[in-house]
Design a protein around this motif. Sequence first.
Motif, PDB file in Angstrom:
ATOM      1  N   ALA A 147      -2.120   4.598 -20.978  1.00 14.89           N
ATOM      2  CA  ALA A 147      -1.045   3.350 -20.674  1.00 14.89           C
ATOM      3  C   ALA A 147       0.203   4.093 -19.922  1.00 14.89           C
ATOM      4  CB  ALA A 147      -0.589   2.886 -22.035  1.00 14.89           C
ATOM      5  N   THR A 148       0.422   5.317 -20.065  1.00 14.60           N
ATOM      6  CA  THR A 148       1.516   5.922 -19.507  1.00 14.60           C
ATOM      7  C   THR A 148       1.024   6.153 -17.925  1.00 14.60           C
ATOM      8  OG1 THR A 148       2.115   7.445 -21.191  1.00 14.60           O
ATOM      9  CG2 THR A 148       2.666   8.052 -19.241  1.00 14.60           C
ATOM     10  N   ASP A 149       0.252   6.540 -17.530  1.00 13.74           N
ATOM     11  CA  ASP A 149      -0.330   6.458 -16.242  1.00 13.74           C
ATOM     12  C   ASP A 149      -0.366   5.027 -15.515  1.00 13.74           C
ATOM     13  OD1 ASP A 149      -1.323   8.007 -13.903  1.00 13.74           O
ATOM     14  OD2 ASP A 149      -3.133   6.804 -14.221  1.00 13.74           O
ATOM     15  N   VAL A 150      -0.760   4.095 -16.243  1.00 19.47           N
ATOM     16  CA  VAL A 150      -0.836   2.643 -15.643  1.00 19.47           C
ATOM     17  C   VAL A 150       0.618   2.295 -15.404  1.00 19.47           C
ATOM     18  CG1 VAL A 150      -1.342   0.335 -16.088  1.00 19.47           C
ATOM     19  CG2 VAL A 150      -3.110   2.132 -16.537  1.00 19.47           C
ATOM     20  N   ALA A 151       1.223   2.861 -16.302  1.00 15.15           N
ATOM     21  CA  ALA A 151       2.831   2.211 -16.256  1.00 15.15           C
ATOM     22  C   ALA A 151       3.551   2.971 -14.851  1.00 15.15           C
ATOM     23  CB  ALA A 151       3.636   2.445 -17.503  1.00 15.15           C
ATOM     24  N   ARG A 152       3.230   4.157 -14.793  1.00 17.44           N
ATOM     25  CA  ARG A 152       3.743   4.858 -13.642  1.00 17.44           C
ATOM     26  C   ARG A 152       3.294   4.225 -12.394  1.00 17.44           C
ATOM     27  NH1 ARG A 152       1.413   7.700 -10.249  1.00 17.44           N
ATOM     28  NH2 ARG A 152      -0.372   7.978 -11.466  1.00 17.44           N
ATOM     29  N   GLN A 153       2.193   4.034 -12.194  1.00 15.25           N
ATOM     30  CA  GLN A 153       1.619   3.219 -11.042  1.00 15.25           C
ATOM     31  C   GLN A 153       2.503   1.895 -10.922  1.00 15.25           C
ATOM     32  OE1 GLN A 153      -2.608   3.710  -9.956  1.00 15.25           O
ATOM     33  NE2 GLN A 153      -2.740   4.582 -12.252  1.00 15.25           N
ATOM     34  N   VAL A 154       2.482   1.076 -11.736  1.00 16.59           N
ATOM     35  CA  VAL A 154       2.959  -0.114 -11.840  1.00 16.59           C
ATOM     36  C   VAL A 154       4.578   0.073 -11.269  1.00 16.59           C
ATOM     37  CG1 VAL A 154       3.871  -2.145 -13.180  1.00 16.59           C
ATOM     38  CG2 VAL A 154       1.554  -1.378 -13.584  1.00 16.59           C
ATOM     39  N   GLU A 155       5.206   0.980 -11.931  1.00 18.04           N
ATOM     40  CA  GLU A 155       6.638   1.204 -11.752  1.00 18.04           C
ATOM     41  C   GLU A 155       6.656   1.411 -10.010  1.00 18.04           C
ATOM     42  OE1 GLU A 155       8.594   4.429 -13.864  1.00 18.04           O
ATOM     43  OE2 GLU A 155       7.622   3.323 -15.737  1.00 18.04           O
ATOM     44  N   GLU A 156       5.873   2.399  -9.555  1.00 20.12           N
ATOM     45  CA  GLU A 156       6.007   2.570  -7.982  1.00 20.12           C
ATOM     46  C   GLU A 156       5.688   1.345  -7.343  1.00 20.12           C
ATOM     47  OE1 GLU A 156       2.951   5.612  -7.699  1.00 20.12           O
ATOM     48  OE2 GLU A 156       4.391   7.228  -8.710  1.00 20.12           O
ATOM     49  N   ILE A 157       4.669   0.476  -7.681  1.00 24.54           N
ATOM     50  CA  ILE A 157       4.511  -0.636  -7.103  1.00 24.54           C
ATOM     51  C   ILE A 157       5.559  -1.513  -6.950  1.00 24.54           C
ATOM     52  CG2 ILE A 157       3.079  -2.653  -7.010  1.00 24.54           C
ATOM     53  CD1 ILE A 157       0.743  -0.860  -8.161  1.00 24.54           C
ATOM     54  N   LEU A 158       6.363  -1.875  -7.968  1.00 24.27           N
ATOM     55  CA  LEU A 158       7.125  -2.727  -8.040  1.00 24.27           C
ATOM     56  C   LEU A 158       8.440  -2.311  -7.418  1.00 24.27           C
ATOM     57  CD1 LEU A 158       6.981  -4.352 -11.485  1.00 24.27           C
ATOM     58  CD2 LEU A 158       6.526  -5.289  -9.465  1.00 24.27           C
ATOM     59  N   ALA A 159       8.766  -0.963  -7.206  1.00 26.90           N
ATOM     60  CA  ALA A 159       9.842  -0.241  -6.678  1.00 26.90           C
ATOM     61  C   ALA A 159       9.569  -0.118  -5.033  1.00 26.90           C
ATOM     62  CB  ALA A 159      10.205   0.999  -7.255  1.00 26.90           C
ATOM     63  N   HIS A 160       8.594  -0.370  -4.609  1.00 29.42           N
ATOM     64  CA  HIS A 160       8.319  -0.104  -3.134  1.00 29.42           C
ATOM     65  C   HIS A 160       9.302  -0.910  -2.285  1.00 29.42           C
ATOM     66  CE1 HIS A 160       5.852   0.268   0.394  1.00 29.42           C
ATOM     67  NE2 HIS A 160       5.215   1.280  -0.183  1.00 29.42           N
ATOM     68  N   ARG A 161       9.589  -0.149  -1.107  1.00 31.00           N
ATOM     69  CA  ARG A 161      10.254  -0.939  -0.226  1.00 31.00           C
ATOM     70  C   ARG A 161       9.876  -2.342   0.242  1.00 31.00           C
ATOM     71  NH1 ARG A 161       7.951   2.990   2.469  1.00 31.00           N
ATOM     72  NH2 ARG A 161       7.375   2.612   4.401  1.00 31.00           N
ATOM     73  N   ARG A 162       8.384  -2.547   0.309  1.00 35.16           N
ATOM     74  CA  ARG A 162       7.799  -3.656   0.783  1.00 35.16           C
ATOM     75  C   ARG A 162       7.754  -4.586  -0.240  1.00 35.16           C
ATOM     76  NH1 ARG A 162       3.120  -2.167   4.923  1.00 35.16           N
ATOM     77  NH2 ARG A 162       3.332  -4.440   5.072  1.00 35.16           N
ATOM     78  N   GLY A 163       7.924  -4.416  -1.413  1.00 33.23           N
ATOM     79  CA  GLY A 163       7.628  -5.289  -2.478  1.00 33.23           C
ATOM     80  C   GLY A 163       8.535  -6.224  -2.797  1.00 33.23           C
ATOM     81  N   TRP A 164       8.514  -6.977  -3.902  1.00 31.33           N
ATOM     82  CA  TRP A 164       9.205  -8.235  -4.361  1.00 31.33           C
ATOM     83  C   TRP A 164      10.753  -7.916  -4.188  1.00 31.33           C
ATOM     84  CZ3 TRP A 164       7.156 -12.284  -2.899  1.00 31.33           C
ATOM     85  CH2 TRP A 164       6.048 -12.709  -3.006  1.00 31.33           C
TER      86      TRP A 164
END
Length: 296
Positions: A147-164
């Motif tokens: 769960a920790t690894d999944v959370a890290r990946q989700v954080e990176e996706i939502l913080a991406h400069r081309r994200g929402w």
Amino acid sequence: MTANRSNSSRSRRRRSGPAHAPTRLRKGPLWGGLAALVLLGVIGFAAVGWTSTSTSPGQGEAAARSGSTAPAAEPTGRAASSPAPTGPSVSPSVSRSEKPSATPAKPVIPATGPGTFTTASGSSTKVGKGTALRYRVDVEQGLDLSATDVARQVEEILAHRRGWTADGHSAFQRVSGGTSDFVIRVATPGTVDKICGQYGLDTGGEVNCRVDQNVMVNLERWLLATPVYAKDVTAYRALIINHEVGHFLGHGHVTCPGPGQPAPAMMQQIKGMRGCVPNVWPYDEQGRLITGPAVP
């Protein structure tokens, strides 16, 4: 054909002739002894000759027929004067067992799970402008997934400069307790079907969904992606999160804007690219929304 051809030198040595001297040489102990030594030397030379001329070509033909090559551990550069081995250089069972090791084993994905979840601990900093949407990351219990690894990946996706967050008003913050606006859950296909089905959606054991406050991620898609993204599973995970969180933000499905154009994140790319090229982000490098005609 396997490299299991037998060596004929031994049988040929047995057929080389009598080991005793001919009768006409037995005129005395001295001449008989010398003749026997000469004849034995000739027979020994013939035996060495059969080994060197029959064994090596036989192995070469077997290797050529089977198309096999020596394993990395097989010694090379054998001296020309050394006798060739009398058996096959590589066991067929060894060569067969080595081939599958080059291909990574496909992960075993349970059809369903207990329907209970482990929440990733800790929290993240706020990303984006405006009031942050608080979210949790859950992983179904019993899975070989951190769960920790999944959370890290989700954080990176939502913080991406081309994200929402590129829209200028969306913001996110991961939490592990207290109130939350939505929850991202990675679960087995059966559990995703069950939760999505409660809201009238048929995910068929294959796709993800967003229902109410739940962003449901199918474990099979998280681990294997789709044929288009099979060589970049990490990129496809970004598409899953951006697409389903996009639904939570109020974005509907769109289709391909035109051949050769980047596929919108809100396009159902799993159903086909329709001429678009793969893309997993809602916005381009210039901060423009990548979209297309709305799907009725």
